[in-house]
Design a protein around this motif. Sequence first.
Motif, PDB file in Angstrom:
ATOM      1  N   SER B 201       4.201 -28.130 102.621  1.00 40.17           N
ATOM      2  CA  SER B 201       2.838 -27.963 103.143  1.00 40.17           C
ATOM      3  C   SER B 201       2.658 -26.553 103.693  1.00 40.17           C
ATOM      4  CB  SER B 201       2.573 -28.976 104.252  1.00 40.17           C
ATOM      5  OG  SER B 201       2.589 -30.286 103.732  1.00 40.17           O
ATOM      6  N   ALA B 202       3.656 -26.096 104.445  1.00 38.08           N
ATOM      7  CA  ALA B 202       3.571 -24.751 105.015  1.00 38.08           C
ATOM      8  C   ALA B 202       3.505 -23.699 103.910  1.00 38.08           C
ATOM      9  CB  ALA B 202       4.779 -24.501 105.920  1.00 38.08           C
ATOM     10  N   TRP B 203       4.317 -23.874 102.893  1.00 37.37           N
ATOM     11  CA  TRP B 203       4.320 -22.908 101.789  1.00 37.37           C
ATOM     12  C   TRP B 203       3.002 -22.953 101.019  1.00 37.37           C
ATOM     13  CZ3 TRP B 203       9.822 -24.158  99.445  1.00 37.37           C
ATOM     14  CH2 TRP B 203      10.804 -23.642 100.311  1.00 37.37           C
ATOM     15  N   GLU B 204       2.476 -24.165 100.871  1.00 41.32           N
ATOM     16  CA  GLU B 204       1.231 -24.316 100.134  1.00 41.32           C
ATOM     17  C   GLU B 204       0.123 -23.529 100.847  1.00 41.32           C
ATOM     18  OE1 GLU B 204       0.678 -28.294  98.805  1.00 41.32           O
ATOM     19  OE2 GLU B 204      -0.446 -27.482  97.104  1.00 41.32           O
ATOM     20  N   GLU B 205       0.134 -23.606 102.181  1.00 42.20           N
ATOM     21  CA  GLU B 205      -0.851 -22.884 102.989  1.00 42.20           C
ATOM     22  C   GLU B 205      -0.781 -21.380 102.729  1.00 42.20           C
ATOM     23  OE1 GLU B 205      -1.261 -23.874 107.493  1.00 42.20           O
ATOM     24  OE2 GLU B 205      -1.906 -25.462 106.129  1.00 42.20           O
ATOM     25  N   ARG B 206       0.439 -20.892 102.514  1.00 36.19           N
ATOM     26  CA  ARG B 206       0.624 -19.462 102.263  1.00 36.19           C
ATOM     27  C   ARG B 206       0.473 -19.126 100.782  1.00 36.19           C
ATOM     28  NH1 ARG B 206       6.376 -18.230 104.720  1.00 36.19           N
ATOM     29  NH2 ARG B 206       5.932 -16.181 103.855  1.00 36.19           N
ATOM     30  N   GLY B 207       0.159 -20.131  99.967  1.00 27.81           N
ATOM     31  CA  GLY B 207      -0.075 -19.874  98.544  1.00 27.81           C
ATOM     32  C   GLY B 207       1.183 -19.648  97.731  1.00 27.81           C
ATOM     33  N   ILE B 208       2.325 -19.981  98.311  1.00 34.98           N
ATOM     34  CA  ILE B 208       3.577 -19.744  97.602  1.00 34.98           C
ATOM     35  C   ILE B 208       3.823 -20.786  96.528  1.00 34.98           C
ATOM     36  CG2 ILE B 208       6.085 -19.581  97.880  1.00 34.98           C
ATOM     37  CD1 ILE B 208       5.551 -18.578 100.742  1.00 34.98           C
ATOM     38  N   VAL B 209       3.471 -22.023  96.839  1.00 33.12           N
ATOM     39  CA  VAL B 209       3.635 -23.100  95.864  1.00 33.12           C
ATOM     40  C   VAL B 209       2.350 -23.918  95.782  1.00 33.12           C
ATOM     41  CG1 VAL B 209       6.128 -23.343  96.309  1.00 33.12           C
ATOM     42  CG2 VAL B 209       4.494 -24.722  97.589  1.00 33.12           C
ATOM     43  N   ARG B 214       4.617 -35.762  92.893  1.00 33.80           N
ATOM     44  CA  ARG B 214       5.787 -35.525  92.033  1.00 33.80           C
ATOM     45  C   ARG B 214       5.617 -34.318  91.101  1.00 33.80           C
ATOM     46  NH1 ARG B 214       9.290 -40.103  90.004  1.00 33.80           N
ATOM     47  NH2 ARG B 214       7.665 -40.974  88.671  1.00 33.80           N
ATOM     48  N   ARG B 215       4.901 -33.328  91.586  1.00 35.44           N
ATOM     49  CA  ARG B 215       4.709 -32.085  90.824  1.00 35.44           C
ATOM     50  C   ARG B 215       4.989 -30.903  91.727  1.00 35.44           C
ATOM     51  NH1 ARG B 215       5.428 -32.236  85.889  1.00 35.44           N
ATOM     52  NH2 ARG B 215       5.176 -34.450  85.532  1.00 35.44           N
ATOM     53  N   VAL B 216       5.640 -29.903  91.195  1.00 37.86           N
ATOM     54  CA  VAL B 216       5.854 -28.676  91.957  1.00 37.86           C
ATOM     55  C   VAL B 216       5.591 -27.488  91.042  1.00 37.86           C
ATOM     56  CG1 VAL B 216       7.511 -27.286  93.250  1.00 37.86           C
ATOM     57  CG2 VAL B 216       7.586 -29.778  93.414  1.00 37.86           C
ATOM     58  N   VAL B 217       4.750 -26.564  91.505  1.00 32.74           N
ATOM     59  CA  VAL B 217       4.506 -25.317  90.788  1.00 32.74           C
ATOM     60  C   VAL B 217       4.793 -24.162  91.736  1.00 32.74           C
ATOM     61  CG1 VAL B 217       2.810 -23.918  89.556  1.00 32.74           C
ATOM     62  CG2 VAL B 217       2.668 -26.420  89.455  1.00 32.74           C
ATOM     63  N   VAL B 218       5.622 -23.254  91.284  1.00 28.24           N
ATOM     64  CA  VAL B 218       5.909 -22.079  92.109  1.00 28.24           C
ATOM     65  C   VAL B 218       4.882 -21.007  91.757  1.00 28.24           C
ATOM     66  CG1 VAL B 218       7.613 -20.352  92.753  1.00 28.24           C
ATOM     67  CG2 VAL B 218       8.352 -22.632  92.037  1.00 28.24           C
ATOM     68  N   ALA B 219       3.948 -20.785  92.666  1.00 25.76           N
ATOM     69  CA  ALA B 219       2.856 -19.851  92.388  1.00 25.76           C
ATOM     70  C   ALA B 219       3.323 -18.401  92.557  1.00 25.76           C
ATOM     71  CB  ALA B 219       1.677 -20.143  93.299  1.00 25.76           C
ATOM     72  N   LYS B 220       4.126 -18.168  93.562  1.00 26.21           N
ATOM     73  CA  LYS B 220       4.578 -16.803  93.842  1.00 26.21           C
ATOM     74  C   LYS B 220       6.100 -16.747  93.985  1.00 26.21           C
ATOM     75  CE  LYS B 220       0.258 -15.638  96.182  1.00 26.21           C
ATOM     76  NZ  LYS B 220      -0.381 -15.583  97.528  1.00 26.21           N
ATOM     77  N   PRO B 221       6.776 -16.709  92.839  1.00 30.88           N
ATOM     78  CA  PRO B 221       8.246 -16.696  92.864  1.00 30.88           C
ATOM     79  C   PRO B 221       8.845 -15.625  93.780  1.00 30.88           C
ATOM     80  CG  PRO B 221       7.470 -17.016  90.639  1.00 30.88           C
ATOM     81  CD  PRO B 221       6.258 -16.738  91.474  1.00 30.88           C
ATOM     82  N   PRO B 222       8.289 -14.413  93.815  1.00 28.99           N
ATOM     83  CA  PRO B 222       8.921 -13.403  94.669  1.00 28.99           C
ATOM     84  C   PRO B 222       8.935 -13.799  96.142  1.00 28.99           C
ATOM     85  CG  PRO B 222       7.347 -12.381  93.178  1.00 28.99           C
ATOM     86  CD  PRO B 222       7.146 -13.845  93.067  1.00 28.99           C
TER      87      PRO B 222
END
Lengths: 232, 232
Positions: B201-209, B214-222
């Motif tokens: 949830s925290a990462w999603e807020e920062r747009g990282i994932v 049951r789905r995960v997308v890595v939006a910002k791999p770096p």
Amino acid sequence: MEDQADVEMLGRTELFRGAPVDLLRDIQRAAFRKRFSAGDTVLQQGDAAATVYIVVAGRLRATQTTLDGQQVIIRYLGPGEVAGYAALAGGETFPGAVIAVDDCHLIGWSATAIQELMARHAGIAINVVKLLGARYLDIQVRLRELSTEKVERRIAHTILRLAQQAGRRTVRGIEIVFPLSRQDLAEMSGTTLHTVSRTLSAWEERGIVACGRRRVVVAKPPLLEAIAEEPD
Amino acid sequence: MEDQADVEMLGRTELFRGAPVDLLRDIQRAAFRKRFSAGDTVLQQGDAAATVYIVVAGRLRATQTTLDGQQVIIRYLGPGEVAGYAALAGGETFPGAVIAVDDCHLIGWSATAIQELMARHAGIAINVVKLLGARYLDIQVRLRELSTEKVERRIAHTILRLAQQAGRRTVRGIEIVFPLSRQDLAEMSGTTLHTVSRTLSAWEERGIVACGRRRVVVAKPPLLEAIAEEPD
DNA sequence: CGGACTTTTGAAGTAATTCAAGGGGAGTGG
DNA sequence: CCACTCCCCTTGAATTACTTCAAAAGTCCG
């Protein structure tokens, strides 16, 4: 005749078990001996994986170190065991370091020599398969323990495993035959030396273990096993 | 002609890579096909290690379960990979279970058939050595991570590893191609589904994932890599 | 539309780490 | 042989990262 003794020794190792005597003699001729003192680095993390060793006498510690200097002990190696799997499996570099815990006597081969040996003698390749399979099994169990168990149980399991593979029966109980500090136990159990120290003190009070400076004796294995198995 | 396709496929797997075509044909003839639906048990923990599979299509999950029901995910297996190492390494029983995550299509052999194959063709035994060596390397790294890193970093590493081995580039980022619950991530990272949920949830807020059921997308791999590498 | 599974989020609790300081053994060198 | 030094070990107190407990809100599927 020392060579003869070497050949017999080689025939009993996990790596060369089952090989015919004349092959063992060839293998022995291709080998070099090397001695290390306690604390010496046998294989350096990151170095080219160019050598495989078998422990003749003494004890080695296989570790992995992070960029920021934190260390994990992967396993201890005793007589007959193989150091430098990466060279067997065709890895480029060693993923971890191997350090002499005792004064050690090793026999070594070049990676190419061993790989040729495997290519020519399927039996040896199969020995390597078995050996790696056994290591994989081991480490899988440790991964599970680390994931699911609380610290006390993990320390108990760690000590029991070490007692199993390097324990000597004495009147006081099973003594681990090589020097083993609280820090070492911590690096095997995924905790800190402080917690290990506290835990051992508590056990000592209950008479389960007897410890000294870099010494551990399991006085009451059944009680330690009970701790290792009790639910969290 | 389906057989012909099979033979080509087998020649590209980690297990049979480099084998001559006529050998591959023999291997193919000795094999059996099997299909599993999502959720089916392919190999049961504790069963006799009598079968080896190669994944043709779909995804498997290798787990290990404790007496008290706690589970750890050892790894996921995709097309071309081998399930059932124990049967290769001569183990008695399977140390863990293998479950179908997707609908799967597998090719299998009896342990004895594969072991004969290794004994007769050192090249195949050497492939097994390489494959086990690679797994051992993998798991060693995970052991170190689990021992030394805090939860957030561990989850980051877990997701990055999955993205690496089962990621598909999309406009939104790298998507992990198989269904992966918070619980699954917890069992790979050595934590609880709650902590995973909070962290994502925290990462999603920062747009990282970007996550779903049951789905995960890595939006910002770096950025995720930065989290994986930052010191505790 | 009901029901099972998955996910989210808050609040309370705790196991273990971190911080801090001191004690003790073993070996070394004077 | 004694003193010095270097490790290694111990133990308390403060802190914290994470789990556990609890409840509710989504989401998918038949």
